[in-house]
Write a protein that holds these residues in place. Structure first.
Motif, PDB file in Angstrom:
ATOM      1  N   ALA A 200       1.101  -1.062   0.172  1.00  9.33           N
ATOM      2  CA  ALA A 200      -0.118   0.715  -0.041  1.00  9.33           C
ATOM      3  C   ALA A 200       0.881   1.236  -0.369  1.00  9.33           C
ATOM      4  CB  ALA A 200      -1.268  -0.194   1.385  1.00  9.33           C
ATOM      5  N   THR A 201       0.251   2.351  -0.638  1.00  3.31           N
ATOM      6  CA  THR A 201       1.467   3.608  -0.682  1.00  3.31           C
ATOM      7  C   THR A 201       1.456   4.304   0.689  1.00  3.31           C
ATOM      8  OG1 THR A 201      -0.471   4.287  -2.197  1.00  3.31           O
ATOM      9  CG2 THR A 201       1.107   3.814  -3.631  1.00  3.31           C
ATOM     10  N   ASP A 202      -0.320   4.209   0.920  1.00  2.00           N
ATOM     11  CA  ASP A 202      -0.573   5.124   2.434  1.00  2.00           C
ATOM     12  C   ASP A 202      -0.614   4.199   3.261  1.00  2.00           C
ATOM     13  OD1 ASP A 202      -0.802   6.606   4.354  1.00  2.00           O
ATOM     14  OD2 ASP A 202      -3.097   7.596   3.512  1.00  2.00           O
ATOM     15  N   GLN A 203       1.135   3.480   3.877  1.00  6.84           N
ATOM     16  CA  GLN A 203       1.237   2.828   5.218  1.00  6.84           C
ATOM     17  C   GLN A 203       0.596   3.031   5.989  1.00  6.84           C
ATOM     18  OE1 GLN A 203       2.371  -0.789   5.442  1.00  6.84           O
ATOM     19  NE2 GLN A 203       1.740  -0.685   3.025  1.00  6.84           N
ATOM     20  N   ALA A 204       0.176   4.783   6.726  1.00  8.51           N
ATOM     21  CA  ALA A 204      -0.182   4.849   7.818  1.00  8.51           C
ATOM     22  C   ALA A 204      -1.254   4.644   8.399  1.00  8.51           C
ATOM     23  CB  ALA A 204       0.156   5.951   7.946  1.00  8.51           C
TER      24      ALA A 204
END
Length: 478
Positions: A68-72
């Motif tokens: 995922a590009t937005d791991q947070a």
């Protein structure tokens, strides 16, 4: 069903590039590898050869994760299968930008395919010649029928001699159990999954083997599981993909009416009398047979976006002075192809007499000229290949689950007909069909409406109202 067969065979090559940065925790049991296609993380997971006995033998599943590009703000993992059987699925697409941002996407080569453990039917490269003659075509005469039956039996005999024990552990029921091992290895309590074509049958099988573990299953280009697994006649006849061919073809011809000057059926009439020679983009003279023309038209009709290419191909057949487009696709991996064939023959009830394919093909030809026999003869190897898997699953198909999202193209799908998606919506325990107003195979990526519902479904579990129809972003030639 998307068991693609080409007349030219070769070996698939795995592209190796830079290692993507480790962005997520390593799931237990997965062994990560040092090199991978750029942007992905490659690994493998060993699973039991059989889930029905206590044999210590294992098979290896090749996997790759697209982080995922937005791991947070990651929401979890979506597993993916692109179809087949026999097609590699290790390097899964991003699905949609929103899903790529919020989910790791994990693809895998099913057992028997690609970089996973495979069967090997051939001991001599020269034996591949008989495979070229046996698969990807259909007979036009009784003499050709006998030749094809003989060639096909030669291939299946070689597989029975050389393939080893894995050939009898390749059913979709067994692959669904592999998928459940992958789910557990990545720490997902419920399965999130996108499957296309044959991947829908894998998803349907998983949902009915493990109904309590269904989270979000999006099934695109839907196979009818009851007709896949059971019923009279060859499975490739039961699925009736050829019944959507006239609808998809007519949609193409309607869109092409202002541009096309050829007569489609006149072209087929000429091809039935003998090959037509066309000129390829490199300037080479190429003989196009009736069978190879049907195969190419079939491929072009699986994507409405290929309408200009199909128009150019048909124009070249009508007027050999017109340039022909290049042949679509590349040569498949013969071992993966036959691994997929073992899955097909393990899953489905089929006649054991190869001679009956002729009558079913003629019947199908009356529904979809050319496309009928092209479809029906795909399963001819199942008449003579004695593969059985005690892990096979053949129903029931209506176990209660969380909502399952089905996607299908209303104007015709030559691989998985629209009527099969409608039947499957009624058959599964809890399913909702979302339709796209176009022809072709698969709906994802062709409509902002479809992709928005995919995003909403995977994030919230919501399904569209019954009867929802999306429009494509682009029309043929548009």
């Amino acid at each position: 069903m998307n068991l693609r067969v080409a007349l030219a065979l070769g070996t698939a090559t795995l592209t190796v590039g830079a290692v993507a940065p480790a962005a997520a925790a390593s799931p237990p049991g997965v062994v990560w590898e040092d090199s991978c296609t750029a942007g992905y993380e490659c690994g493998h997971l060993d699973v039991p050869l059989s889930y029905q006995d206590s044999s210590p033998e294992t098979v290896r599943l090749a996997i790759a994760r697209l982080p995922a590009t937005d791991q947070a703000r990651k929401l979890g993992t979506i597993f993916s299968n692109p179809g087949g059987p026999g097609s590699p699925g290790r390097f899964a697409p991003a699905l949609t930008p929103a899903l790529h941002a919020r989910f790791d996407i994990v693809g895998f080569d099913p057992r028997g395919v690609g970089a996973s453990s495979k069967i090997h039917c051939f001991t001599d490269p020269a034996q591949l010649a008989v495979l070229q003659r046996a698969l990807g075509t259909f007979p036009l005469s009784r003499e050709a029928e006998q030749q094809q039956i003989g060639d096909t039996k030669t291939v299946t005999d070689l597989c029975e001699q050389n393939a080893g024990p894995l050939a009898n552990h390749l059913s979709t029921g067994t692959i669904a159990r592999d998928l459940d091992r992958l789910r557990a290895a990545f720490g997902e309590p419920k399965l999130r999954y996108y499957g296309k074509s044959y991947g829908t049958y894998l998803g349907e099988t998983y949902a009915n083997l493990f109904p309590d573990r269904v989270g979000r299953l999006a099934l695109d280009a839907v196979d009818d599981p009851a007709r896949w697994a059971t019923g009279p006649g060859p499975m490739s006849y039961r699925l009736q993909g050829f019944s959507d061919a006239p609808r998809a073809l007519q949609s193409f011809l309607d869109a092409c009416a202002a541009r096309c000057t050829f007569d489609y059926h006149e072209i087929l009439d000429r091809l039935e009398r003998g090959p037509i020679t066309v000129t390829d983009p490199a300037g080479h003279q190429v003989a196009v047979t009736y069978q190879s023309a049907i195969a190419r038209i079939h491929t072009y009709l699986t994507d409405a976006g290929a309408a200009p290419t199909l128009m150019a191909f048909l124009q070249a057949l009508a007027d050999p002075a017109s340039p022909a487009p290049p042949s679509p696709g590349g040569p498949p991996d013969a071992d993966s192809l036959l691994g997929g064939g073992a899955t097909l023959c393990s899953d489905a009830a089929n006649p054991r007499d190869p001679a009956v394919w002729w009558d079913y093909a003629r019947r199908a030809d009356r529904v979809g000229r050319g496309f009928g026999p092209y479809d029906v003869y795909k399963t001819l190897p199942c008449a003579t290949w004695n593969v059985t898997d005690t892990g096979r699953y053949a129903g029931p198909w209506n176990r209660p689950t969380a909502p399952i999202l089905l996607l299908a193209n209303r104007q015709g799908d030559l691989e998985t007909p629209y009527a099969g998606a409608q039947r499957t919506e009624r058959l599964l325990g809890n399913a909702r069909l979302l339709s796209l107003d176009t022809y072709g195979h698969g709906s994802r990526g062709k409509s902002a409406c479809i992709d928005a519902w995919l995003d909403r479904y995977f994030v919230t579990g919501a399904v569209p109202p019954a009867g929802t129809l999306c429009v494509p972003d682009h029309r043929p030639f548009g």
